[in-house]
Design a protein around this motif. Structure first.
Motif, PDB file in Angstrom:
ATOM      1  N   LEU A   7       0.802  -1.219   0.000  1.00 34.64           N
ATOM      2  CA  LEU A   7       0.000   0.000   0.000  1.00 34.64           C
ATOM      3  C   LEU A   7       0.838   1.274   0.000  1.00 34.64           C
ATOM      4  CD1 LEU A   7      -2.778  -1.220   2.421  1.00 34.64           C
ATOM      5  CD2 LEU A   7      -3.015  -0.763  -0.025  1.00 34.64           C
ATOM      6  N   GLU A   8       2.042   1.222   0.468  1.00 30.66           N
ATOM      7  CA  GLU A   8       2.882   2.420   0.479  1.00 30.66           C
ATOM      8  C   GLU A   8       3.431   2.743  -0.909  1.00 30.66           C
ATOM      9  OE1 GLU A   8       4.173   5.792   1.951  1.00 30.66           O
ATOM     10  OE2 GLU A   8       3.093   4.361   3.181  1.00 30.66           O
ATOM     11  N   THR A   9       3.826   1.712  -1.649  1.00 32.64           N
ATOM     12  CA  THR A   9       4.486   1.935  -2.937  1.00 32.64           C
ATOM     13  C   THR A   9       3.648   1.534  -4.142  1.00 32.64           C
ATOM     14  OG1 THR A   9       5.486  -0.264  -2.937  1.00 32.64           O
ATOM     15  CG2 THR A   9       6.735   1.521  -1.866  1.00 32.64           C
ATOM     16  N   GLY A  10       2.668   0.683  -3.955  1.00 36.72           N
ATOM     17  CA  GLY A  10       1.882   0.168  -5.065  1.00 36.72           C
ATOM     18  C   GLY A  10       2.549  -1.006  -5.764  1.00 36.72           C
ATOM     19  N   ALA A  11       3.679  -1.455  -5.231  1.00 37.01           N
ATOM     20  CA  ALA A  11       4.391  -2.588  -5.825  1.00 37.01           C
ATOM     21  C   ALA A  11       3.618  -3.882  -5.568  1.00 37.01           C
ATOM     22  CB  ALA A  11       5.795  -2.698  -5.235  1.00 37.01           C
ATOM     23  N   VAL A  12       3.789  -4.830  -6.485  1.00 36.76           N
ATOM     24  CA  VAL A  12       3.085  -6.109  -6.397  1.00 36.76           C
ATOM     25  C   VAL A  12       4.074  -7.222  -6.090  1.00 36.76           C
ATOM     26  CG1 VAL A  12       1.695  -7.779  -7.676  1.00 36.76           C
ATOM     27  CG2 VAL A  12       1.328  -5.337  -8.022  1.00 36.76           C
ATOM     28  N   VAL A  13       3.690  -8.073  -5.150  1.00 39.56           N
ATOM     29  CA  VAL A  13       4.472  -9.259  -4.809  1.00 39.56           C
ATOM     30  C   VAL A  13       3.671 -10.450  -5.317  1.00 39.56           C
ATOM     31  CG1 VAL A  13       5.437 -10.622  -2.920  1.00 39.56           C
ATOM     32  CG2 VAL A  13       5.397  -8.127  -2.755  1.00 39.56           C
ATOM     33  N   ASP A  14       4.281 -11.236  -6.167  1.00 42.07           N
ATOM     34  CA  ASP A  14       3.563 -12.339  -6.800  1.00 42.07           C
ATOM     35  C   ASP A  14       3.258 -13.501  -5.866  1.00 42.07           C
ATOM     36  OD1 ASP A  14       3.264 -11.203  -9.304  1.00 42.07           O
ATOM     37  OD2 ASP A  14       5.242 -11.864  -9.957  1.00 42.07           O
ATOM     38  N   VAL A  15       4.103 -13.730  -4.896  1.00 35.76           N
ATOM     39  CA  VAL A  15       3.909 -14.850  -3.994  1.00 35.76           C
ATOM     40  C   VAL A  15       3.456 -14.309  -2.642  1.00 35.76           C
ATOM     41  CG1 VAL A  15       4.992 -16.818  -2.858  1.00 35.76           C
ATOM     42  CG2 VAL A  15       5.677 -16.182  -5.164  1.00 35.76           C
ATOM     43  N   ALA A  16       2.307 -14.776  -2.189  1.00 35.59           N
ATOM     44  CA  ALA A  16       1.774 -14.334  -0.901  1.00 35.59           C
ATOM     45  C   ALA A  16       2.059 -15.393   0.153  1.00 35.59           C
ATOM     46  CB  ALA A  16       0.268 -14.090  -1.021  1.00 35.59           C
ATOM     47  N   PRO A  17       3.145 -15.214   0.927  1.00 36.49           N
ATOM     48  CA  PRO A  17       3.431 -16.208   1.968  1.00 36.49           C
ATOM     49  C   PRO A  17       2.366 -16.182   3.051  1.00 36.49           C
ATOM     50  CG  PRO A  17       4.892 -14.332   2.168  1.00 36.49           C
ATOM     51  CD  PRO A  17       4.081 -14.113   0.938  1.00 36.49           C
ATOM     52  N   GLU A  18       2.236 -17.279   3.766  1.00 33.07           N
ATOM     53  CA  GLU A  18       1.260 -17.371   4.846  1.00 33.07           C
ATOM     54  C   GLU A  18       1.564 -16.345   5.926  1.00 33.07           C
ATOM     55  OE1 GLU A  18      -1.511 -19.383   5.603  1.00 33.07           O
ATOM     56  OE2 GLU A  18      -1.413 -19.796   3.457  1.00 33.07           O
ATOM     57  N   ALA A  19       0.517 -15.782   6.489  1.00 35.07           N
ATOM     58  CA  ALA A  19       0.677 -14.874   7.625  1.00 35.07           C
ATOM     59  C   ALA A  19       0.962 -15.692   8.878  1.00 35.07           C
ATOM     60  CB  ALA A  19      -0.589 -14.044   7.808  1.00 35.07           C
ATOM     61  N   ASP A  20       1.699 -15.111   9.806  1.00 36.36           N
ATOM     62  CA  ASP A  20       1.985 -15.792  11.071  1.00 36.36           C
ATOM     63  C   ASP A  20       0.727 -15.961  11.911  1.00 36.36           C
ATOM     64  OD1 ASP A  20       4.747 -15.865  10.509  1.00 36.36           O
ATOM     65  OD2 ASP A  20       4.993 -13.839  11.303  1.00 36.36           O
ATOM     66  N   LEU A  21      -0.202 -15.014  11.776  1.00 37.60           N
ATOM     67  CA  LEU A  21      -1.417 -15.016  12.575  1.00 37.60           C
ATOM     68  C   LEU A  21      -2.553 -14.473  11.718  1.00 37.60           C
ATOM     69  CD1 LEU A  21      -2.734 -15.268  15.440  1.00 37.60           C
ATOM     70  CD2 LEU A  21      -2.008 -12.906  15.828  1.00 37.60           C
ATOM     71  N   ALA A  22      -3.699 -15.118  11.748  1.00 42.61           N
ATOM     72  CA  ALA A  22      -4.891 -14.647  11.034  1.00 42.61           C
ATOM     73  C   ALA A  22      -5.984 -14.380  12.062  1.00 42.61           C
ATOM     74  CB  ALA A  22      -5.354 -15.682  10.014  1.00 42.61           C
ATOM     75  N   LEU A  23      -6.563 -13.188  11.991  1.00 45.02           N
ATOM     76  CA  LEU A  23      -7.635 -12.822  12.911  1.00 45.02           C
ATOM     77  C   LEU A  23      -8.941 -12.692  12.153  1.00 45.02           C
ATOM     78  CD1 LEU A  23      -5.844 -10.041  15.003  1.00 45.02           C
ATOM     79  CD2 LEU A  23      -6.077 -12.464  15.541  1.00 45.02           C
ATOM     80  N   THR A  24     -10.002 -13.165  12.773  1.00 49.08           N
ATOM     81  CA  THR A  24     -11.318 -12.991  12.177  1.00 49.08           C
ATOM     82  C   THR A  24     -11.881 -11.647  12.621  1.00 49.08           C
ATOM     83  OG1 THR A  24     -12.401 -14.127  14.006  1.00 49.08           O
ATOM     84  CG2 THR A  24     -11.771 -15.468  12.089  1.00 49.08           C
ATOM     85  N   GLU A  25     -12.842 -11.178  11.883  1.00 51.56           N
ATOM     86  CA  GLU A  25     -13.418  -9.859  12.138  1.00 51.56           C
ATOM     87  C   GLU A  25     -14.143  -9.764  13.477  1.00 51.56           C
ATOM     88  OE1 GLU A  25     -16.351 -12.484  10.403  1.00 51.56           O
ATOM     89  OE2 GLU A  25     -14.331 -11.988   9.764  1.00 51.56           O
ATOM     90  N   ASP A  26     -14.553 -10.876  14.040  1.00 56.14           N
ATOM     91  CA  ASP A  26     -15.322 -10.832  15.285  1.00 56.14           C
ATOM     92  C   ASP A  26     -14.454 -10.956  16.540  1.00 56.14           C
ATOM     93  OD1 ASP A  26     -14.643 -13.471  14.874  1.00 56.14           O
ATOM     94  OD2 ASP A  26     -16.618 -14.265  15.342  1.00 56.14           O
ATOM     95  N   GLN A  27     -13.140 -10.975  16.400  1.00 56.36           N
ATOM     96  CA  GLN A  27     -12.263 -11.043  17.561  1.00 56.36           C
ATOM     97  C   GLN A  27     -12.130  -9.660  18.189  1.00 56.36           C
ATOM     98  OE1 GLN A  27      -9.240 -13.847  15.434  1.00 56.36           O
ATOM     99  NE2 GLN A  27      -8.758 -13.845  17.620  1.00 56.36           N
ATOM    100  N   ASP A  28     -12.505  -9.558  19.461  1.00 55.17           N
ATOM    101  CA  ASP A  28     -12.407  -8.302  20.199  1.00 55.17           C
ATOM    102  C   ASP A  28     -11.032  -8.249  20.865  1.00 55.17           C
ATOM    103  OD1 ASP A  28     -12.567  -6.117  21.870  1.00 55.17           O
ATOM    104  OD2 ASP A  28     -14.541  -6.648  22.666  1.00 55.17           O
ATOM    105  N   LEU A  29     -10.132  -7.483  20.283  1.00 55.93           N
ATOM    106  CA  LEU A  29      -8.752  -7.444  20.762  1.00 55.93           C
ATOM    107  C   LEU A  29      -8.620  -6.787  22.130  1.00 55.93           C
ATOM    108  CD1 LEU A  29      -6.961  -6.477  17.437  1.00 55.93           C
ATOM    109  CD2 LEU A  29      -7.289  -8.743  18.434  1.00 55.93           C
ATOM    110  N   MET A  30      -9.551  -5.924  22.481  1.00 53.05           N
ATOM    111  CA  MET A  30      -9.492  -5.267  23.784  1.00 53.05           C
ATOM    112  C   MET A  30     -10.021  -6.191  24.891  1.00 53.05           C
ATOM    113  SD  MET A  30      -7.976  -2.574  22.984  1.00 53.05           S
ATOM    114  CE  MET A  30      -8.033  -1.570  24.442  1.00 53.05           C
ATOM    115  N   ALA A  31     -10.945  -7.056  24.548  1.00 49.01           N
ATOM    116  CA  ALA A  31     -11.521  -7.969  25.552  1.00 49.01           C
ATOM    117  C   ALA A  31     -10.619  -9.179  25.794  1.00 49.01           C
ATOM    118  CB  ALA A  31     -12.899  -8.440  25.107  1.00 49.01           C
TER     119      ALA A  31
END
Length: 132
Positions: A7-31
């Protein structure tokens, strides 16, 4: 195969490595805080256009928890959201439909300044004076 758009440069990376952590939209990070030790990449999920909870999660991760790793937007994200994603702290967006990469890149060029303070904390007057 999905591509990652920086998002900063607009450059494209062809290979999307797995994220270390995936959060769902319903996770309340403050709770129920999460353990971020050793986490370099977090994927935040947008299940549908009308659900913007991942925007809030990104802000919480950056401002409250001080997360400095990569935040990745995944799911139902549209090019019109590209600038907002960057402003709340996302680094990359995962794009499933590679035909939309150009639309995301164009969206990142639409506006040079924003008057609301972003997660980076840099205000418009500071940006303008730095250019002069």
């Amino acid at each position: 195969m999905a591509k990652l758009l920086q998002l900063e440069t607009g450059a494209v990376v062809d290979v999307a490595p797995e994220a270390d952590l995936a959060l769902t939209e319903d996770q309340d990070l403050m709770a129920s805080p999460i353990e971020l030790e050793g986490v370099r990449t977090i994927a935040l999920h947008f299940p549908k256009f009308k659900d913007g909870r991942a925007f809030s999660q990104a802000l919480i991760l950056r401002q409250h928890f001080g997360f400095s790793g990569e935040l990745r937007a995944v799911g139902n994200v549209i090019p019109d959201q590209a600038l907002y994603l960057r402003r709340v702290g996302f680094d990359v967006v995962e794009i499933e439909d590679t035909a939309r990469v150009g639309a995301f890149q164009d969206a990142l060029k639409c506006y040079r300044y924003a008057y609301q303070q972003s997660v980076s904390g840099v205000a418009v007057p500071q940006l303008r004076s730095a250019e002069q």
